[in-house]
Design a protein around this motif. Structure first.
Motif, PDB file in Angstrom:
ATOM      1  N   LEU A  46     -83.891  22.850  81.922  1.00  0.00           N
ATOM      2  CA  LEU A  46     -83.006  23.015  80.770  1.00  0.00           C
ATOM      3  C   LEU A  46     -82.450  24.429  80.720  1.00  0.00           C
ATOM      4  N   GLU A  47     -83.320  25.413  80.869  1.00  0.00           N
ATOM      5  CA  GLU A  47     -82.888  26.809  80.836  1.00  0.00           C
ATOM      6  C   GLU A  47     -81.903  27.100  81.958  1.00  0.00           C
ATOM      7  N   HIS A  48     -82.193  26.603  83.160  1.00  0.00           N
ATOM      8  CA  HIS A  48     -81.310  26.848  84.300  1.00  0.00           C
ATOM      9  C   HIS A  48     -79.939  26.196  84.105  1.00  0.00           C
ATOM     10  N   LEU A  49     -79.923  24.997  83.548  1.00  0.00           N
ATOM     11  CA  LEU A  49     -78.657  24.301  83.326  1.00  0.00           C
ATOM     12  C   LEU A  49     -77.809  25.043  82.298  1.00  0.00           C
ATOM     13  N   LEU A  50     -78.408  25.456  81.188  1.00  0.00           N
ATOM     14  CA  LEU A  50     -77.651  26.160  80.152  1.00  0.00           C
ATOM     15  C   LEU A  50     -77.151  27.513  80.650  1.00  0.00           C
ATOM     16  N   ALA A  51     -77.958  28.182  81.476  1.00  0.00           N
ATOM     17  CA  ALA A  51     -77.524  29.449  82.064  1.00  0.00           C
ATOM     18  C   ALA A  51     -76.338  29.225  83.001  1.00  0.00           C
ATOM     19  N   ALA A  52     -76.366  28.132  83.762  1.00  0.00           N
ATOM     20  CA  ALA A  52     -75.266  27.819  84.682  1.00  0.00           C
ATOM     21  C   ALA A  52     -73.987  27.497  83.911  1.00  0.00           C
ATOM     22  N   ILE A  53     -74.129  26.796  82.797  1.00  0.00           N
ATOM     23  CA  ILE A  53     -72.965  26.486  81.964  1.00  0.00           C
ATOM     24  C   ILE A  53     -72.333  27.778  81.438  1.00  0.00           C
ATOM     25  N   TYR A  54     -73.193  28.687  80.969  1.00  0.00           N
ATOM     26  CA  TYR A  54     -72.676  29.960  80.454  1.00  0.00           C
ATOM     27  C   TYR A  54     -72.016  30.773  81.566  1.00  0.00           C
ATOM     28  N   ARG A  55     -72.648  30.828  82.706  1.00  0.00           N
ATOM     29  CA  ARG A  55     -72.157  31.616  83.829  1.00  0.00           C
ATOM     30  C   ARG A  55     -70.833  31.052  84.363  1.00  0.00           C
ATOM     31  N   THR A  56     -70.715  29.734  84.395  1.00  0.00           N
ATOM     32  CA  THR A  56     -69.563  29.103  85.026  1.00  0.00           C
ATOM     33  C   THR A  56     -68.411  28.859  84.051  1.00  0.00           C
ATOM     34  N   TYR A  57     -68.754  28.417  82.821  1.00  0.00           N
ATOM     35  CA  TYR A  57     -67.709  27.994  81.883  1.00  0.00           C
ATOM     36  C   TYR A  57     -67.645  28.847  80.612  1.00  0.00           C
ATOM     37  N   HIS A  58     -68.582  29.779  80.454  1.00  0.00           N
ATOM     38  CA  HIS A  58     -68.596  30.715  79.313  1.00  0.00           C
ATOM     39  C   HIS A  58     -68.818  30.018  77.970  1.00  0.00           C
ATOM     40  N   TYR A  59     -69.436  28.861  77.995  1.00  0.00           N
ATOM     41  CA  TYR A  59     -69.928  28.216  76.779  1.00  0.00           C
ATOM     42  C   TYR A  59     -71.408  28.568  76.652  1.00  0.00           C
ATOM     43  N   ASP A  60     -71.792  29.118  75.519  1.00  0.00           N
ATOM     44  CA  ASP A  60     -73.156  29.615  75.381  1.00  0.00           C
ATOM     45  C   ASP A  60     -73.986  28.693  74.481  1.00  0.00           C
ATOM     46  N   PHE A  61     -74.808  27.852  75.094  1.00  0.00           N
ATOM     47  CA  PHE A  61     -75.724  26.966  74.369  1.00  0.00           C
ATOM     48  C   PHE A  61     -77.179  27.433  74.510  1.00  0.00           C
ATOM     49  N   ARG A  62     -77.379  28.644  75.016  1.00  0.00           N
ATOM     50  CA  ARG A  62     -78.724  29.094  75.374  1.00  0.00           C
ATOM     51  C   ARG A  62     -79.625  29.308  74.157  1.00  0.00           C
ATOM     52  N   HIS A  63     -79.032  29.472  72.989  1.00  0.00           N
ATOM     53  CA  HIS A  63     -79.835  29.721  71.790  1.00  0.00           C
ATOM     54  C   HIS A  63     -79.642  28.628  70.740  1.00  0.00           C
TER      55      HIS A  63
END
Length: 267
Positions: free
Chosen positions: A5-22
């Motif tokens: 889960l953490e890796h997927l959300l980090a990849a989303i932020y890194r690639t698409y700049h949508y931040d769901f990490r928190h």
């Protein structure tokens, strides 16, 4: 958050700049599990691999990451409070700016536009309606809702102090209700993220309802800071009925207008 889960959300932020990490972990885990099943992948790691190899798949994934649950005049007591407590203040302004944060597919901004119209304020108002999901924003701009939902909208409109008939504001066509362009022309739909973006504008009313409940505490505080920074002195902030400013870092900036409606006024 840990593992896939953490890796997927980090990849989303890194690639698409949508931040769901928190975002709240339990809710995010449920939504991504639904997405995994829908996409037919064996694991979240596989979802991540597919997302990174097929950029078009991210739009499909975004449908699950964002909560698109809303109704017109949802929680009628909130709209009664707007009419009774906020409108007398809003009437003193020659022009009004209102921000609906997390507008989903547009039910709340259209509700507020109708309320403003019924109090003679719509023509001097500009409503900013924001969300992070571009598909939701496109649907909101269309102002088209399934007629099967309109009966419920009609009931909540009346319970919220509606002064006319909801049918005065839309035309029925092919099983849908198409809302009047006089409402739409006063609404500006725009992309905005409470997780990454700054204060939107100085507004007399900011309404952000049933959004904070999906955030972890630190992100709630960040979002509340953005919202508070957008409310002018003596302006109003409205939250969802399960949300509160109590114990928040900005709580001292506001007084509770009606505790049961989660409406606050800036000092």
């Amino acid at each position: 958050m840990t593992g896939e889960l953490e890796h997927l959300l980090a990849a989303i932020y890194r690639t698409y700049h949508y931040d769901f990490r928190h975002y709240a972990e339990a809710s995010m885990r449920r939504r991504l599990e639904s997405a995994r099943v829908h996409l037919g992948e064996p694991s979240l790691a596989a979802v991540q691999d597919r997302m990174q190899s097929d950029p078009t798949m991210f739009n499909e994934l975004l449908r699950f990451l964002t909560v698109q649950v809303s109704d017109m005049f949802r929680d009628p007591i909130y709209y009664r409070a707007l009419r009774d407590r906020a409108v007398p203040y809003l009437e003193t302004y020659a022009s009004l700016k209102i921000w609906v944060a997390g507008c989903s597919t547009g039910e709340e901004p259209y509700s507020i536009a109708i309320l403003l119209h019924e109090h003679g304020l719509l023509e001097r108002s500009l409503i900013y309606a924001t969300d992070i999901n571009p598909e939701s924003l496109r649907a909101a701009q269309d102002g088209v809702f399934d007629m099967a939902r309109v009966q419920r909208f009609t009931s909540t409109y009346q319970d919220g102090g509606g002064r006319a008939s909801l049918s005065d504001y839309y035309q029925a066509a092919y099983g849908n209700a198409v809302f009047d362009r006089k409402l739409r022309k006063r609404i500006v739909f725009s992309d905005h993220s409470l997780a990454t973006d700054s204060a939107f504008a100085e507004c007399q009313l900011v309404s952000c309802r049933n959004v904070l409940i999906y955030f972890e505490k630190a992100l709630q505080e960040r979002a509340l800071g953005v919202l508070a920074g957008s409310v002018c002195r003596r302006g109003f902030l409205g939250l969802g009925l399960k949300e509160t400013l109590r114990f928040s870092q900005i709580g001292a900036q506001f007084t509770e207008v009606q505790p049961e409606t989660r409406m606050y006024q800036k000092l």
